[in-house]
Design an enzyme around this catalytic site. Structure first.
Site, PDB file in Angstrom:
ATOM      1  N   LYS A   1      -5.495  17.993  24.077  1.00  0.00           N
ATOM      2  CA  LYS A   1      -5.101  17.900  25.487  1.00  0.00           C
ATOM      3  C   LYS A   1      -6.341  18.123  26.346  1.00  0.00           C
ATOM      4  O   LYS A   1      -7.165  18.989  26.026  1.00  0.00           O
ATOM      5  CB  LYS A   1      -4.051  18.979  25.746  1.00  0.00           C
ATOM      6  CG  LYS A   1      -3.371  18.977  27.100  1.00  0.00           C
ATOM      7  CD  LYS A   1      -2.247  20.017  27.096  1.00  0.00           C
ATOM      8  CE  LYS A   1      -1.449  20.033  28.382  1.00  0.00           C
ATOM      9  NZ  LYS A   1      -0.285  20.960  28.301  1.00  0.00           N
TER      10      LYS A   1
ATOM     11  N   SER B   1       3.886  18.997  29.616  1.00  0.00           N
ATOM     12  CA  SER B   1       2.689  18.363  30.131  1.00  0.00           C
ATOM     13  C   SER B   1       1.751  17.833  29.045  1.00  0.00           C
ATOM     14  O   SER B   1       0.813  17.095  29.354  1.00  0.00           O
ATOM     15  CB  SER B   1       1.912  19.346  31.014  1.00  0.00           C
ATOM     16  OG  SER B   1       1.472  20.466  30.264  1.00  0.00           O
TER      17      SER B   1
ATOM     18  N   SER C   1       5.778  22.795  27.286  1.00  0.00           N
ATOM     19  CA  SER C   1       4.894  21.619  27.289  1.00  0.00           C
ATOM     20  C   SER C   1       4.463  21.140  25.914  1.00  0.00           C
ATOM     21  O   SER C   1       3.852  20.077  25.806  1.00  0.00           O
ATOM     22  CB  SER C   1       3.654  21.893  28.145  1.00  0.00           C
ATOM     23  OG  SER C   1       4.004  21.891  29.511  1.00  0.00           O
TER      24      SER C   1
END
Lengths: 467, 64
Positions: A80, A156, A180
């Protein structure tokens, strides 16, 4: 070297160790998959092509030299884009931080992956500053669900899920403050692990909400999830939250199955607003495990509310200077929530932090009776991209505020959770949460492995026996 | 709290913090403030604020 290259992390590391495939050809194959489809999927925001090839060649040289290889030798992965990567600006999903100077070094977990022999392919798309459940991003476009590219990945850690589900990489790293990792794992049909709060050091990751931030892996199998976790584990004092306690390996545990575990299904709050598919997925999992216990966790709505307040207040305080000086450079979907959070009375935040201890005690009582709790990961399967509202419980509600209703109460008190994909007759999969007491990630993955073995993620699979 | 009271609160708090809110953004900001209010109401009703210790624990580290 080999005609058909392995694609799972466990298979790749074994093949590289045994000389059946080179790390370089594995890396080149992964880069070719990304080149072919990333524009469609939107998983990667930064490719570290040269670094990947250099790391792969280093693995191949080590093997040729007769040196011991790490447990992730030659395994491609990506992170990420809130993880620091040396030489690349840490975007954290934003336009503002993308202009920061390149990171001087790697995040600690990236260093640990490298030490284990893994090969970094790049940084992955995410919702701005991690304040997101959708995987959409106004600056870089959405990550698209590889199972149906008209649908959300969830967020996310949307790119982290998309990269693994699209087959670009076998494993990836994400973060989870309110869901997330678990929400995108559920939407994309993946396994995810949100370890206990304080289990893995977050050093070198762009924070969102210190009180609730966790980091963890995604994979397409439980064995791969355990393999990566085992390479990541271990205390480090650079993250004051990281607990200085034994960090047991999980790979040996996953073959133990769920025999002897007292497993309960969460009812009440955790069923009230779930759609029929989510409930069917939960029921299939319970049936496969022979779980007959039920538990109505008290004050789950209050826990979710407190997590909302802590996140809103801490996240907004973190970004206050950016809100003051560059509000127009935010993604509009995060900006207004950050502004609102900056205005909240301190007493709300303190009350939420005090309720955290109260709710921890409630769950501690429940875990005297049960070893594991099953709950839905999300109230629905992956929504369409651009969708703004959900109908749950017969009411139309804002999607972004409600996709985490089942994950937020659990991460609020830092319990370890494995996200497990389940099919329930619908086109898109669902995910369930396998929740254990603090520090018992082994129980999460034992149960996840039993569910994987039961074939509940295979299309139209029907479990025929308790395993 | 009425819509006007929420609006006054936003204006006063934003001015104190030095946050300039574009008039176009304000209805959405107000919606999120109201969501937070509803969340706070739930949390306050637990009584935790006066009966429970806070979760964050600060443990001083040894001097290096």
């Amino acid at each position: 070297m080999s005609a058909v290259l392995p694609t799972g992390a466990t298979a790749i590391s074994r093949a590289v160790a045994e000389g059946e495939a080179s790390a370089e050809e594995i890396a080149r194959a992964a880069l070719a998959r990304i080149d072919a489809r990333n524009a469609e999927i939107g998983a990667f925001t930064d490719l570290t092509r040269e670094r990947a090839l250099a790391e792969a060649r280093a693995v191949d040289r080590a093997r040729a030299g007769g040196n011991a290889l790490g447990p992730l030798a030659g395994v491609p992965y990506a992170v990420k884009n809130l993880y620091a990567i040396a030489g690349i600006s840490t975007r954290a999903g934003s336009k503002i931080s993308a202009a920061d100077p390149p990171a001087a070094g790697d995040a600690l977990l990236v260093s640990r992956m490298k030490a284990a022999g893994a090969v970094l392919l790049g940084a992955l798309n995410m919702g701005e500053y991690a304040y997101d459940f959708t995987g959409e991003n106004a600056h870089y476009g959405p990550s698209r669900n590889p199972l149906d590219t008209t649908r959300m990945t969830g967020g996310s850690s949307g790119g982290s899920a998309a990269a693994v589900a699209a087959g670009f990489v076998p494993v990836s790293l994400g973060s989870d403050t309110n869901g997330s990792i678990r929400v995108p794992a559920a939407f994309c049909g993946l396994y995810g692990l949100k370890p206990t709060y304080g289990r893995l050091p977050r050093t070198g990751t762009f924070p969102f909400c210190d009180s609730l931030d966790h980091v963890g892996p995604f994979a397409r199998s439980v064995a791969d999830l355990a393999l990566v976790y085992d390479a990541l584990r271990g205390h480090d004092p650079s993250d004051p939250v990281c607990a200085d306690r034994p960090a047991e390996v999980l790979t040996p545990a996953i073959v133990m199955g769920h025999a002897g575990l007292r497993i309960a299904v969460a009812t009440g709050y955790f069923r009230a607003d779930a759609d029929p598919g989510a409930l069917a997925a939960l029921d299939r999992a319970a049936k496969a495990l022979g779980a007959t216990g039920e538990i109505d966790i008290p004050q789950a709505a209050e826990a979710r509310a407190a997590a909302f307040l802590i996140t809103n207040a801490e996240g907004s305080a973190l970004h206050l200077e950016r809100i003051r000086h560059r509000p127009a450079d935010f993604d509009p979907d995060t900006r207004d929530r950050f502004i609102a959070g900056a205005l909240l009375p301190a007493s709300w935040y303190v009350a939420a932090q005090r309720f955290r201890r109260m709710f921890e005690n409630i769950l501690a009582d429940i875990f005297r009776r049960y070893d594991v709790i099953l709950a839905p990961a999300t109230p629905t399967s992956a929504p369409r991209l651009g969708q703004k509202t959900l109908t749950i419980g017969g009411k139309e509600v804002p999607l972004r505020a409600h996709m985490g209703i089942y994950t937020q109460p659990i991460s609020f008190i830092g319990l370890p959770v494995a996200a497990v994909p389940i099919r329930s007759g619908a086109a898109m999969p669902y995910g369930i949460q396998v929740i254990a007491p603090p520090w018992r990630e082994d129980l999460c993955l034992r149960v996840a492995a039993s569910l994987e073995a039961a074939g509940l993620y295979l299309p139209d699979a029907t479990p025929t026996t308790h395993i | 709290m009425t819509t006007d009271q929420t609006s006054c609160w936003i204006d006063a708090a934003a001015a104190n913090l030095g946050i300039a809110i574009d008039p176009e953004w304000k209805p959405n900001v107000a919606m999120f403030v109201e969501v937070a209010r509803s969340m706070a109401r739930l949390v306050e009703a637990t009584g935790a604020a006066s009966t429970s210790e806070a979760a964050p624990v600060f443990t001083p580290r040894d001097a290096e």
